[in-house]
Design an enzyme around this catalytic site. Structure first.
Site, mmCIF file in Angstrom:
data_model
loop_
_atom_site.group_PDB
_atom_site.id
_atom_site.type_symbol
_atom_site.label_atom_id
_atom_site.label_comp_id
_atom_site.label_asym_id
_atom_site.label_seq_id
_atom_site.Cartn_x
_atom_site.Cartn_y
_atom_site.Cartn_z
ATOM 1 N N ASP A 80 1.213 -0.717 -0.575
ATOM 2 C CA ASP A 80 0.700 -0.121 0.125
ATOM 3 C C ASP A 80 1.046 1.127 0.201
ATOM 4 O O ASP A 80 1.663 1.152 -0.314
ATOM 5 C CB ASP A 80 -1.107 0.149 1.005
ATOM 6 C CG ASP A 80 -2.537 0.925 0.852
ATOM 7 O OD1 ASP A 80 -1.855 1.851 1.210
ATOM 8 O OD2 ASP A 80 -3.137 -0.105 0.343
ATOM 9 N N ASP A 158 -5.551 5.487 -5.238
ATOM 10 C CA ASP A 158 -6.544 6.461 -4.354
ATOM 11 C C ASP A 158 -6.269 7.532 -5.024
ATOM 12 O O ASP A 158 -5.974 7.647 -6.522
ATOM 13 C CB ASP A 158 -5.106 5.863 -2.854
ATOM 14 C CG ASP A 158 -6.128 5.779 -1.805
ATOM 15 O OD1 ASP A 158 -7.110 6.756 -1.789
ATOM 16 O OD2 ASP A 158 -5.671 5.835 -0.810
ATOM 17 N N ASP A 219 -12.380 3.886 4.801
ATOM 18 C CA ASP A 219 -11.578 2.939 4.865
ATOM 19 C C ASP A 219 -12.599 2.565 6.253
ATOM 20 O O ASP A 219 -12.100 2.258 7.644
ATOM 21 C CB ASP A 219 -10.208 3.274 5.475
ATOM 22 C CG ASP A 219 -9.511 3.983 4.409
ATOM 23 O OD1 ASP A 219 -9.807 3.845 3.002
ATOM 24 O OD2 ASP A 219 -8.397 4.922 4.824
#
Ligand code: NAG
Ligand code: NAG
Ligand code: NAG
Ligand code: NAG
Length: 408
Positions: A80, A158, A219
């Site tokens: 990530d 993202d 999230d």
């Protein structure tokens, strides 16, 4: 050609019919992703075993391949945020932080591939990633090519430091850039989540044409409250989200946190059951080097994974809700079904619910089913469509059954 026709052609070629069409993610992607558990821990000096660096991803790949995860379908090892250097190189290309990824991302991809697994990576459509590393804005093609050259198999893209209003054109540009590399790469978008958060209504037709999976909501955090807030969002938005999803394109309620700190044993079973009823991606974010045997058993439950990976790819729906008891049913191939009884009560004792199979949503015209408890791995016998089934469910827990056409 008249002017109107020519104008239409130009508009079509600008906004028109290109779609992702990369043949990937025909069932919900399964794997592991660093973020929820390991965050942006870049302190390899004081915390060398848990910092975002190649060592962590190699160890996770080792455990995925040796501890049974690969065998049941977990496939992607996904980096990530916080992997890259704060600067691009002199050719404008991204590269991994050289202290934490001394061998480089390509070597890491080779390592992950040598274990029979695939590598995921992270970037951002905006100027910067959420943690402040270089974003892909104005670098879409070079970044797509860099990932392809490294052998990356999955990209989480993202949306920090970017305007949600431009995402309807911006994300599809990345879809095209990825396609142009000629290398099939799973494309995970955060686009609808940012649009929802800014009060816009995401266009899921467009999103489904351009992404293999996409985040819709907040999230996930390491708590039961977080898990239930996501379940509630999926219940509320069911019709829109269910219509958007199918083979190759999935709603993503975010990572599986089983094996971490926040969920009890029953709550862990609940997350696994609900993510399977949704046909959600199963991207674990936990420490595979030390997850408990209890957590492992839930994560490796083949009968539940089969529900998640069912070829129809339909998102299950809430067929019943009273007080804190919810019943969710998902149609499966061969007129089969899976049902989850979820008890949201926290007041002590297990609670029973009785329902006919018809009320559970078994609506394909079949008269008799054989039921099976997929956590107990045990047949529950035959039921007619108007017979009552009774489930006794622990607080914040589930009973999960599958039903297949009775042959007797
Ligand atoms: C690129 O798009 C075309 C047309 O949609 C498709 O046939 C092809 O498989 C795609 N290639 C990759 C690498 O995704
Ligand atoms: C690499 O990460 C370390 C922290 O682990 C940081 O101190 C260093 O500045 C980073 N290097 C680059 C080139 O970004
Ligand atoms: C959503 O996107 C689709 C596919 O590009 C398009 O045909 C449709 O008009 C869009 N809908 C809205 C409300 O903009
Ligand atoms: C569905 O039924 C067909 C024909 O009986 C069978 O071959 C197939 O394995 C079944 N699929 C599943 C997932 O049960």
């Amino acid at each position: 050609m008249n002017i109107w026709f020519m104008t239409s052609l130009v508009i079509l070629s600008l906004y028109g019919t290109f779609s992702l069409d990369n043949g990937l993610a025909r069932t919900p992607p399964m794997g592991w992703m660093a973020w929820e558990r390991f965050r942006c821990n870049i302190d390899c000096v004081n915390d060398p075993d848990n910092c975002i660096g190649e060592k962590l991803f190699m160890q996770i790949a080792d455990h995925m391949s040796t501890d049974g995860f690969k065998d049941v379908g977990y496939e992607y090892v996904a980096i990530d945020d916080c992997w890259m250097s704060h600067q691009r190189d002199s050719n404008g290309k991204l590269y991994g932080n050289t202290t934490r990824f001394p061998s480089g991302i390509k070597r890491l991809a080779d390592y992950v591939h040598s274990k029979g697994l695939k590598l995921g990576i992270y970037e951002d459509y905006g100027k910067l990633t959420c943690a402040g590393y270089p974003g892909s804005l104005d670098h879409l093609e070079v970044d797509a090519q860099t990932f392809a050259d490294w052998g990356v198999d999955y990209l989480k893209f993202d949306g920090c430091y970017s305007n949600p209003k431009v995402m309807d054109t911006g994300y599809p540009q990345m879809t095209k850039a990825l396609n142009k590399t000629g290398i099939p790469i799973v494309f995970s978008c955060s686009w609808p989540d940012y649009q929802r958060a800014s009060g816009m209504k995401p266009n899921y037709t467009l999103i489904g044409d351009n992404c293999n999976l996409w985040r819709n909501f907040n999230d996930i955090q390491d708590s039961w409250d977080s898990v239930t807030s996501i379940i509630d969002y999926y219940a509320k938005e069911h019709d829109t989200l269910a219509a958007a999803q199918g083979p190759g394109k999935w709603n993503d309620p975010d990572m599986v946190i089983i094996g971490d700190f926040g969920l009890s044993y029953d709550q862990s079973k609940s997350q696994m059951a609900m993510w399977s009823i949704f046909a959600s991606p199963l991207m674990m974010s936990n420490d595979l080097r030390s997850v408990s045997d209890e957590a492992k058993e839930i994560l490796l439950n083949k009968e539940i994974i089969a529900v998640n990976q069912d070829a129809l790819g339909v998102m299950g729906r809430q067929v019943y809700k009273t007080g804190a008891m919810e019943v969710w049913t998902k149609p499966l191939v061969n007129k089969s079904f899976a049902t989850v009884f979820l008890n949201r009560n926290t007041n002590g004792m297990p609670r029973s619910i009785s329902m006919t199979l018809k009320d559970m949503g078994y609506n394909t015209g079949v008269d008799h089913y054989t039921l099976r408890d997929v956590y107990l791995h045990k047949s529950l016998g035959n039921y007619g469509i108007n017979d009552q089934f009774t489930a006794t469910v622990n607080p914040t827990g589930v009973v999960m059954v599958t039903a297949s056409i009775s042959t007797t």
